[in-house]
Design a protein around this motif. Structure first.
Motif, PDB file in Angstrom:
ATOM      1  N   LEU A 492       1.161  -1.790  -1.488  1.00  0.00           N
ATOM      2  CA  LEU A 492       1.882  -1.000  -2.478  1.00  0.00           C
ATOM      3  C   LEU A 492       3.347  -1.005  -2.080  1.00  0.00           C
ATOM      4  CD1 LEU A 492       1.872   0.889  -4.956  1.00  0.00           C
ATOM      5  CD2 LEU A 492       1.615   2.810  -3.339  1.00  0.00           C
ATOM      6  N   VAL A 493       4.214  -1.505  -2.967  1.00  0.00           N
ATOM      7  CA  VAL A 493       5.639  -1.628  -2.695  1.00  0.00           C
ATOM      8  C   VAL A 493       6.408  -0.611  -3.523  1.00  0.00           C
ATOM      9  CG1 VAL A 493       7.634  -3.189  -2.681  1.00  0.00           C
ATOM     10  CG2 VAL A 493       5.337  -4.084  -2.223  1.00  0.00           C
ATOM     11  N   ARG A 494       7.271   0.140  -2.871  1.00  0.00           N
ATOM     12  CA  ARG A 494       8.061   1.177  -3.528  1.00  0.00           C
ATOM     13  C   ARG A 494       9.123   0.556  -4.443  1.00  0.00           C
ATOM     14  NH1 ARG A 494       9.652   4.975   1.625  1.00  0.00           N
ATOM     15  NH2 ARG A 494      11.694   4.291   0.899  1.00  0.00           N
ATOM     16  N   PRO A 495       9.686   1.328  -5.363  1.00  0.00           N
ATOM     17  CA  PRO A 495      10.740   0.783  -6.228  1.00  0.00           C
ATOM     18  C   PRO A 495      11.985   0.319  -5.494  1.00  0.00           C
ATOM     19  CG  PRO A 495       9.791   2.763  -7.204  1.00  0.00           C
ATOM     20  CD  PRO A 495       9.225   2.656  -5.823  1.00  0.00           C
ATOM     21  N   ASP A 496      12.193   0.787  -4.253  1.00  0.00           N
ATOM     22  CA  ASP A 496      13.347   0.321  -3.469  1.00  0.00           C
ATOM     23  C   ASP A 496      12.971  -0.836  -2.542  1.00  0.00           C
ATOM     24  OD1 ASP A 496      11.794   1.758  -1.687  1.00  0.00           O
ATOM     25  OD2 ASP A 496      13.380   3.106  -1.032  1.00  0.00           O
ATOM     26  N   ALA A 497      11.836  -1.481  -2.816  1.00  0.00           N
ATOM     27  CA  ALA A 497      11.384  -2.694  -2.117  1.00  0.00           C
ATOM     28  C   ALA A 497      10.932  -2.443  -0.687  1.00  0.00           C
ATOM     29  CB  ALA A 497      12.449  -3.789  -2.150  1.00  0.00           C
ATOM     30  N   HIS A 498      10.559  -1.230  -0.351  1.00  0.00           N
ATOM     31  CA  HIS A 498       9.976  -0.952   0.965  1.00  0.00           C
ATOM     32  C   HIS A 498       8.465  -0.828   0.833  1.00  0.00           C
ATOM     33  CE1 HIS A 498      13.456  -0.347   3.687  1.00  0.00           C
ATOM     34  NE2 HIS A 498      14.084  -0.253   2.521  1.00  0.00           N
ATOM     35  N   LEU A 499       7.780  -1.276   1.883  1.00  0.00           N
ATOM     36  CA  LEU A 499       6.321  -1.254   1.889  1.00  0.00           C
ATOM     37  C   LEU A 499       5.833   0.181   2.075  1.00  0.00           C
ATOM     38  CD1 LEU A 499       3.615  -2.731   1.913  1.00  0.00           C
ATOM     39  CD2 LEU A 499       3.919  -3.116   4.370  1.00  0.00           C
ATOM     40  N   ALA A 500       5.118   0.687   1.090  1.00  0.00           N
ATOM     41  CA  ALA A 500       4.563   2.039   1.176  1.00  0.00           C
ATOM     42  C   ALA A 500       3.262   2.029   1.966  1.00  0.00           C
ATOM     43  CB  ALA A 500       4.335   2.593  -0.232  1.00  0.00           C
ATOM     44  N   TRP A 501       2.335   1.158   1.549  1.00  0.00           N
ATOM     45  CA  TRP A 501       0.997   1.141   2.164  1.00  0.00           C
ATOM     46  C   TRP A 501       0.439  -0.264   2.082  1.00  0.00           C
ATOM     47  CZ3 TRP A 501      -3.736  -0.264   0.085  1.00  0.00           C
ATOM     48  CH2 TRP A 501      -4.870   0.066   0.841  1.00  0.00           C
ATOM     49  N   ARG A 502      -0.342  -0.633   3.100  1.00  0.00           N
ATOM     50  CA  ARG A 502      -1.080  -1.885   3.061  1.00  0.00           C
ATOM     51  C   ARG A 502      -2.469  -1.649   3.632  1.00  0.00           C
ATOM     52  NH1 ARG A 502       1.062  -6.401   7.176  1.00  0.00           N
ATOM     53  NH2 ARG A 502      -0.925  -7.306   6.537  1.00  0.00           N
ATOM     54  N   GLY A 503      -3.447  -2.315   3.063  1.00  0.00           N
ATOM     55  CA  GLY A 503      -4.798  -2.117   3.557  1.00  0.00           C
ATOM     56  C   GLY A 503      -5.794  -2.936   2.754  1.00  0.00           C
ATOM     57  N   ARG A 504      -7.037  -2.594   2.907  1.00  0.00           N
ATOM     58  CA  ARG A 504      -8.108  -3.324   2.219  1.00  0.00           C
ATOM     59  C   ARG A 504      -8.505  -2.597   0.939  1.00  0.00           C
ATOM     60  NH1 ARG A 504      -9.932  -7.299   5.429  1.00  0.00           N
ATOM     61  NH2 ARG A 504      -9.602  -7.127   7.674  1.00  0.00           N
ATOM     62  N   PRO A 505      -8.816  -3.331  -0.104  1.00  0.00           N
ATOM     63  CA  PRO A 505      -9.256  -2.672  -1.341  1.00  0.00           C
ATOM     64  C   PRO A 505     -10.554  -1.910  -1.105  1.00  0.00           C
ATOM     65  CG  PRO A 505      -9.640  -5.059  -1.440  1.00  0.00           C
ATOM     66  CD  PRO A 505      -8.819  -4.806  -0.224  1.00  0.00           C
ATOM     67  N   GLY A 506     -10.661  -0.754  -1.754  1.00  0.00           N
ATOM     68  CA  GLY A 506     -11.880   0.040  -1.638  1.00  0.00           C
ATOM     69  C   GLY A 506     -11.965   0.890  -0.401  1.00  0.00           C
ATOM     70  N   SER A 507     -10.911   0.882   0.434  1.00  0.00           N
ATOM     71  CA  SER A 507     -10.966   1.652   1.678  1.00  0.00           C
ATOM     72  C   SER A 507     -10.648   3.128   1.474  1.00  0.00           C
ATOM     73  CB  SER A 507      -9.962   1.073   2.678  1.00  0.00           C
ATOM     74  OG  SER A 507      -8.619   1.246   2.206  1.00  0.00           O
ATOM     75  N   GLY A 508     -10.063   3.466   0.330  1.00  0.00           N
ATOM     76  CA  GLY A 508      -9.646   4.846   0.082  1.00  0.00           C
ATOM     77  C   GLY A 508      -8.280   5.166   0.660  1.00  0.00           C
ATOM     78  N   GLY A 509      -7.717   4.235   1.427  1.00  0.00           N
ATOM     79  CA  GLY A 509      -6.431   4.493   2.066  1.00  0.00           C
ATOM     80  C   GLY A 509      -5.286   4.615   1.072  1.00  0.00           C
ATOM     81  N   LEU A 510      -5.357   3.859  -0.017  1.00  0.00           N
ATOM     82  CA  LEU A 510      -4.297   3.917  -1.014  1.00  0.00           C
ATOM     83  C   LEU A 510      -4.220   5.304  -1.642  1.00  0.00           C
ATOM     84  CD1 LEU A 510      -2.118   2.587  -2.725  1.00  0.00           C
ATOM     85  CD2 LEU A 510      -3.920   1.653  -4.202  1.00  0.00           C
ATOM     86  N   THR A 511      -5.360   5.859  -2.014  1.00  0.00           N
ATOM     87  CA  THR A 511      -5.384   7.209  -2.583  1.00  0.00           C
ATOM     88  C   THR A 511      -4.893   8.232  -1.585  1.00  0.00           C
ATOM     89  OG1 THR A 511      -7.134   6.755  -4.177  1.00  0.00           O
ATOM     90  CG2 THR A 511      -6.915   9.037  -3.433  1.00  0.00           C
TER      91      THR A 511
END
Length: 525
Positions: A492-511
């Motif tokens: 997930l990349v923020r509007p200012d081009a910084h990495l917000a979060w990275r991980g595996r799909p379905g891990s729940g980490g994004l939420t």
């Protein structure tokens, strides 16, 4: 009748205009006021480093500026009359195709105003802020003539003598660093290469000459010289011009009579100041209103525009009810440490430049000159000046250590970006990767970040994560697939081009990240 807006931006310089453009891209209603009667006509700053160029690109405000830029990416430093250091500000690395722009600040402001007009907002010139009153729901800005403008938030981008900062009661501690400097844009014909700038070390202080676009036969130069012992002297433009005609002979061996005239000239002192806070209630500061420092290294515009881009997406989420106000505290948490570092570096460079002791001269001649010509040192200098290495890894929105998924290197799009040689972590700037959009058409990451977030994903994970993130971010989200992207990796990349979060799909980490960041202003595992 009281007028209204969601945000009032005070000050129509680079930071204020960038903030207003970014807020408009996020769908926020903005009013921009400035006490000046119209746009500035003097050039002021003359370089925008690569990070600032990227901000313009993400705002859709780059236009034809690259084609108008002077090719001044080389600085030759002369010691004892000979060229001792040749600094080449070439490829800044970190995956950017955009070099610095060497242009008058007026050109950059003009492009930002044009973009802001495209987005439906014009600058309200000749409008002075005389007072402000805050309450729990917003700010009432009192304008000249007794007019009142009611807004949810007010941003002070009104420079080093900020009225907003003073009215909000925010301290601005610091001190002057040097005596006076002379500054002028002149028309002159010298046998100096215009492929770059020139600087002469001298016992009385340095002299700099930088080529500028314009003039007859392309003969315009920006001159800057230090005047030791001068204390707040009031010099007229003819006096400054006469001083430069003398100084270029004394310090650089140039013929001062070849300076035909001055486009503009001024006198300034170098100060180092940093606002005690970037926010007081519903009032926020950005750019020179929050920090001022030496012009050495040309860090002013790029730092202020970085402030603006960082603040805009956070303020937009709060206004739209998608985030709590604690998210705004992360603006200072992420940007103030950078300003502190910029102040420290530019102050050290300034003190070294004006040092007239024997030890300083020996240090420059025998240590710094040989080191300054080393390619690795020049690459590092370019990287620092460009601000492409700015990271918020230590900020409250960054996921740390074991919370990250296994670290892969970025896919190699032809020529692997420099930043791919280290592990990309939450908080780092993400390079402008070539991608495919949802329709399969080729695009690039930064062009898609105009008021939006980006999910970098491939295959079935793309739409699943789009639904997950959309719950928090709404429609301001685009799904992209970079070249060669692995199916089990999501960023997930923020509007200012910084990495917000990275991980595996379905891990729940994004939420978890979105819930923590937007509600509490802090990343959660």
């Amino acid at each position: 009748m009281t007028e209204t807006a969601e945000v009032v931006v005070v000050g129509a310089g680079p930071a204020g205009l960038a903030l207003a453009c970014a807020l408009r891209l996020h769908g926020v209603a903005v009013r921009v006021v400035d006490q000046a009667e119209g746009p500035a006509t003097t050039s002021r700053a003359n370089i925008l480093h690569a990070r600032g160029v990227e901000v313009l690109d993400r705002l859709g405000a780059l236009g034809d500026l690259p084609g108008r830029s002077a090719p001044s990416l080389v600085l030759t430093t002369y010691i004892g009359g000979r060229a001792a250091i040749v600094t080449r500000f070439g490829d800044a690395g970190a995956g950017t195709p955009r070099p610095a722009l060497v242009l008058p600040q007026t050109d950059i402001e003009g492009q930002l105003r044009a973009r802001l007009a495209e987005l439906g907002t014009d600058v309200e010139w000749g409008t002075t802020l005389t007072g402000l009153v805050q309450d729990e729901r917003g700010v009432t800005a009192v304008l000249d003539g007794g007019r009142e403008l009611r807004a949810g938030w007010l941003a002070g981008c009104d420079g080093s003598h900020s009225t907003v900062r003073e009215l909000a009661g925010i301290p601005f501690p610091g001190a002057p660093l040097t005596d006076q400097w002379l500054l002028a844009d002149v028309n002159a014909r010298w046998d100096l290469a215009r492929a770059g700038g020139h600087g002469w070390a001298h016992r009385d202080g340095p002299l700099f000459a930088m080529p500028m676009p314009g003039g007859e036969a392309d003969d315009r130069w920006r001159l800057m010289a230090y005047l030791p012992g001068a204390k707040n002297e009031r010099l007229t433009e003819p006096e400054i011009l006469a001083a430069f005609r003398r100084l270029v002979g004394e310090r650089a061996g140039l013929d001062g009579e070849r300076i035909r005239d001055a486009i503009w000239a001024s006198v300034f002192r170098v100060h180092r100041r940093l606002a005690g806070s970037y926010r007081r209630g519903r009032v926020l500061l950005a750019g020179d209103a929050a920090h001022i420092h030496s012009p050495m290294g040309g860090q002013g515009m790029v730092t202020g525009m970085g402030d603006a881009e960082n603040l805009a997406w956070k303020l937009a989420l709060v206004i739209q009810g998608r985030a709590g106000e604690r998210l705004l505290d992360t603006y200072q948490d992420e940007r103030r440490p950078l300003a502190t570092e910029v102040l420290r570096n530019t102050s050290a460079t300034t003190r070294l430049q004006i040092g007239d002791g024997l030890l300083t001269r020996l240090l420059i001649a025998w240590v710094l000159a040989p080191l300054g010509n080393h390619p690795a040192v020049q690459r590092r200098a370019t990287q620092v000046a460009s601000q492409l290495g700015v990271s918020y890894r230590r900020g409250p929105l960054a996921v740390r250590g074991s919370l990250l998924s296994p670290q892969r290197r970025l896919p190699r799009p032809g020529r692997r970006p420099l930043s791919a040689d280290r592990r990309q972590r939450s908080g780092d700037r993400v390079p402008d990767l070539p991608c495919a959009g949802a329709d399969g058409d080729a695009t690039r990451l930064h062009a898609e970040l105009r008021g939006r977030w980006a999910l970098l994903a491939a295959g079935d994970a793309a739409q699943a994560c789009r639904s997950e993130a959309g719950t928090f971010l709404g429609e301001r989200l685009v799904v992209l697939t970079p070249d060669g992207w692995p199916a089990d990796e999501v960023w997930l990349v923020r509007p200012d081009a910084h990495l917000a979060w990275r991980g595996r799909p379905g891990s729940g980490g994004l939420t978890r990240w979105l819930r923590g960041a937007l509600r509490h202003g802090r990343a959660q595992a």
